[in-house]
Scaffold this active site. Structure first.
Site, PDB file in Angstrom:
ATOM      1  N   SER A 137      -5.669  40.696 -22.124  1.00  0.00           N
ATOM      2  CA  SER A 137      -5.006  39.749 -22.030  1.00  0.00           C
ATOM      3  C   SER A 137      -3.887  40.345 -22.953  1.00  0.00           C
ATOM      4  O   SER A 137      -3.141  41.611 -23.197  1.00  0.00           O
ATOM      5  CB  SER A 137      -5.658  39.123 -23.324  1.00  0.00           C
ATOM      6  OG  SER A 137      -4.967  38.324 -24.233  1.00  0.00           O
ATOM      7  N   TYR A 150     -11.404  39.950 -30.531  1.00  0.00           N
ATOM      8  CA  TYR A 150     -10.736  39.543 -29.590  1.00  0.00           C
ATOM      9  C   TYR A 150      -9.546  40.900 -29.407  1.00  0.00           C
ATOM     10  O   TYR A 150      -9.647  41.625 -28.125  1.00  0.00           O
ATOM     11  CB  TYR A 150     -10.366  38.387 -28.919  1.00  0.00           C
ATOM     12  CG  TYR A 150      -9.570  37.969 -28.054  1.00  0.00           C
ATOM     13  CD1 TYR A 150     -11.044  37.496 -26.853  1.00  0.00           C
ATOM     14  CD2 TYR A 150      -8.386  38.290 -28.026  1.00  0.00           C
ATOM     15  CE1 TYR A 150     -10.249  36.813 -25.217  1.00  0.00           C
ATOM     16  CE2 TYR A 150      -7.777  37.870 -26.301  1.00  0.00           C
ATOM     17  CZ  TYR A 150      -8.727  36.781 -25.327  1.00  0.00           C
ATOM     18  OH  TYR A 150      -8.679  36.534 -23.795  1.00  0.00           O
TER      19      TYR A 150
HETATM   20  P1  NAD Z   1     -13.760  30.351 -18.685  1.00  0.00           P
HETATM   21  O1  NAD Z   1     -14.106  30.172 -20.096  1.00  0.00           O
HETATM   22  O2  NAD Z   1     -12.907  29.408 -18.523  1.00  0.00           O
HETATM   23  O3  NAD Z   1     -14.502  31.511 -18.246  1.00  0.00           O
HETATM   24  C1  NAD Z   1     -15.376  32.250 -18.595  1.00  0.00           C
HETATM   25  C2  NAD Z   1     -15.977  32.991 -17.867  1.00  0.00           C
HETATM   26  O4  NAD Z   1     -17.607  34.411 -17.990  1.00  0.00           O
HETATM   27  C3  NAD Z   1     -17.196  31.469 -16.860  1.00  0.00           C
HETATM   28  O5  NAD Z   1     -17.805  31.633 -15.773  1.00  0.00           O
HETATM   29  C4  NAD Z   1     -18.414  31.541 -17.532  1.00  0.00           C
HETATM   30  O6  NAD Z   1     -19.559  31.464 -17.611  1.00  0.00           O
HETATM   31  C5  NAD Z   1     -18.505  33.754 -17.394  1.00  0.00           C
HETATM   32  N1  NAD Z   1     -19.199  34.133 -19.135  1.00  0.00           N
HETATM   33  C6  NAD Z   1     -18.989  33.660 -19.690  1.00  0.00           C
HETATM   34  N2  NAD Z   1     -20.765  34.177 -21.015  1.00  0.00           N
HETATM   35  C7  NAD Z   1     -20.865  35.052 -20.028  1.00  0.00           C
HETATM   36  C8  NAD Z   1     -22.003  35.679 -20.391  1.00  0.00           C
HETATM   37  N3  NAD Z   1     -22.192  35.882 -21.115  1.00  0.00           N
HETATM   38  N4  NAD Z   1     -22.283  36.849 -18.623  1.00  0.00           N
HETATM   39  C9  NAD Z   1     -21.975  36.728 -17.792  1.00  0.00           C
HETATM   40  N5  NAD Z   1     -20.967  35.885 -17.913  1.00  0.00           N
HETATM   41  C10 NAD Z   1     -20.256  35.369 -19.038  1.00  0.00           C
HETATM   42  O7  NAD Z   1     -12.428  32.139 -19.349  1.00  0.00           O
HETATM   43  P2  NAD Z   1     -11.149  32.059 -18.771  1.00  0.00           P
HETATM   44  O8  NAD Z   1      -9.962  31.470 -19.561  1.00  0.00           O
HETATM   45  O9  NAD Z   1     -10.915  31.547 -17.409  1.00  0.00           O
HETATM   46  O10 NAD Z   1     -11.337  33.660 -19.762  1.00  0.00           O
HETATM   47  C11 NAD Z   1     -11.416  35.108 -18.217  1.00  0.00           C
HETATM   48  C12 NAD Z   1     -10.605  35.770 -18.939  1.00  0.00           C
HETATM   49  O11 NAD Z   1      -9.485  35.790 -19.230  1.00  0.00           O
HETATM   50  C13 NAD Z   1     -12.167  36.349 -20.480  1.00  0.00           C
HETATM   51  O12 NAD Z   1     -11.112  37.427 -20.458  1.00  0.00           O
HETATM   52  C14 NAD Z   1     -10.140  35.883 -21.150  1.00  0.00           C
HETATM   53  O13 NAD Z   1     -10.278  36.746 -22.654  1.00  0.00           O
HETATM   54  C15 NAD Z   1      -9.043  36.145 -20.865  1.00  0.00           C
HETATM   55  N6  NAD Z   1      -8.018  35.827 -20.953  1.00  0.00           N
HETATM   56  C16 NAD Z   1      -8.045  34.259 -20.944  1.00  0.00           C
HETATM   57  C17 NAD Z   1      -6.574  33.944 -20.883  1.00  0.00           C
HETATM   58  C18 NAD Z   1      -6.667  32.297 -20.826  1.00  0.00           C
HETATM   59  O14 NAD Z   1      -5.841  31.328 -21.683  1.00  0.00           O
HETATM   60  N7  NAD Z   1      -7.308  31.106 -20.889  1.00  0.00           N
HETATM   61  C19 NAD Z   1      -5.817  34.313 -21.470  1.00  0.00           C
HETATM   62  C20 NAD Z   1      -5.522  35.822 -21.612  1.00  0.00           C
HETATM   63  C21 NAD Z   1      -7.049  36.435 -21.291  1.00  0.00           C
END
Ligand code: NAD
Length: 255
Positions: A137, A150
């Site tokens: 991130s 986080y």
């Molecule tokens: P999201 O909530 O859309 O997806 C999260 C995924 O993780 C889902 O498939 C969910 O089922 C799975 N998950 C959650 N808890 C779990 C567990 N205990 N065991 C197995 N699977 C689990 O999230 P996203 O926004 O796509 O984020 C994905 C990654 O990207 C994360 O690591 C997040 O920190 C990072 N990220 C996101 C953003 C953003 O703006 N969305 C920015 C920077 C980094």
């Protein structure tokens, strides 16, 4: 120059790939010919549609549980590409931060990638080829208030990635982070109410003045853009890219 389909024959396990960024990475890798292995939670019918769409297998392993991770990695067998993407967020002043939320965020965002990596690396070394990509991130490089767990987990995964990149440097296995800014996914949408409460703001104020305030481009990153970067990191041309932390954040961390 290598063209599409050059991930044919590669087996790619992407954690947290039933939603958001992980799903976009899975789709991008599938489009390049990889055999994708999905993980994450969600509605059974929706997940069945995804496994049909990508001719994929799915494991619902809860990555907070080490035994479940070990079960998934054993059942999945050797993988060529491991994308540690599943992550969670919680927003609270540190003095009120629920200790169970702290533990869960560190377990999912930082400890689970340690377990999947340690279990995937032996076969990658044996094959003389592998790719480990960790979704970090912008918060692996900089911090925002109220996100102590986080920010700690994401700075941690950046350090972990550099360490294994050095350990694997002469094995044909690379390890890199992708560090998105704000991407419009359920995770971002889900943290808006907490930020509204923590900062006393309206929904529009959170979107425009908090979330996009950080991104000079004033645009959310698209999940498909992250998928394309992940595919690049798997290509042969990226064989010398290791230990890197690739920002895709609309210029946020340039400031
Ligand atoms: P999201 O909530 O859309 O997806 C999260 C995924 O993780 C889902 O498939 C969910 O089922 C799975 N998950 C959650 N808890 C779990 C567990 N205990 N065991 C197995 N699977 C689990 O999230 P996203 O926004 O796509 O984020 C994905 C990654 O990207 C994360 O690591 C997040 O920190 C990072 N990220 C996101 C953003 C953003 O703006 N969305 C920015 C920077 C980094």
């Amino acid at each position: 120059m290598l063209k599409g389909q050059d991930l044919t024959g590669k087996r790619a396990l992407i954690t947290g790939s039933t939603s958001g960024i992980g799903l976009a990475i899975a789709r991008a890798m599938h489009a390049e010919g990889a055999k994708v292995i999905l993980n994450g939670f969600g509605d059974a019918d929706e997940i069945a549609k995804l496994t049909d769409e990508m001719d994929a297998v799915h494991y619902d392993a809860n990555l907070l549980d080490v035994a479940a991770i070990e079960g998934m990695m054993g059942a999945a067998g050797p993988v060529d590409i491991l994308v540690n993407n599943a992550g969670m967020q919680y927003v609270s002043p540190v003095e009120d931060f629920p200790t169970d939320k702290w533990d869960a965020i560190i377990a999912l965002n930082l400890t689970a990638p340690f377990h999947t990596s340690r279990l995937a690396i032996p076969a990658m070394k044996e094959a003389g080829w592998g790719r480990i990509i960790n979704t970090a991130s912008a918060h692996s490089l900089t911090a925002s208030p109220f996100k102590s767990a986080y920010n700690a987990s994401k700075h941690g995964i950046a350090g972990f990635t550099k360490t294994i990149a050095l350990e694997l440097a002469q094995t044909g296995v690379t390890a890199n982070c992708i560090s998105p800014g704000y991407v419009w996914t359920p995770l971002i949408e889900g943290q808006i109410p907490d930020t509204m409460e923590a900062r006393g703001l309206t929904r529009d104020e959170v979107i425009n003045d908090v979330l996009l305030a950080k991104q000079p481009t004033k645009k959310f990153v698209q999940p498909s853009e992250i998928g394309a970067l992940a595919v690049f990191l798997c290509r042969e041309e990226a064989g010398n890219v290791t230990g890197a932390n690739w920002s895709i954040d609309g210029g946020w961390t340039a400031e």
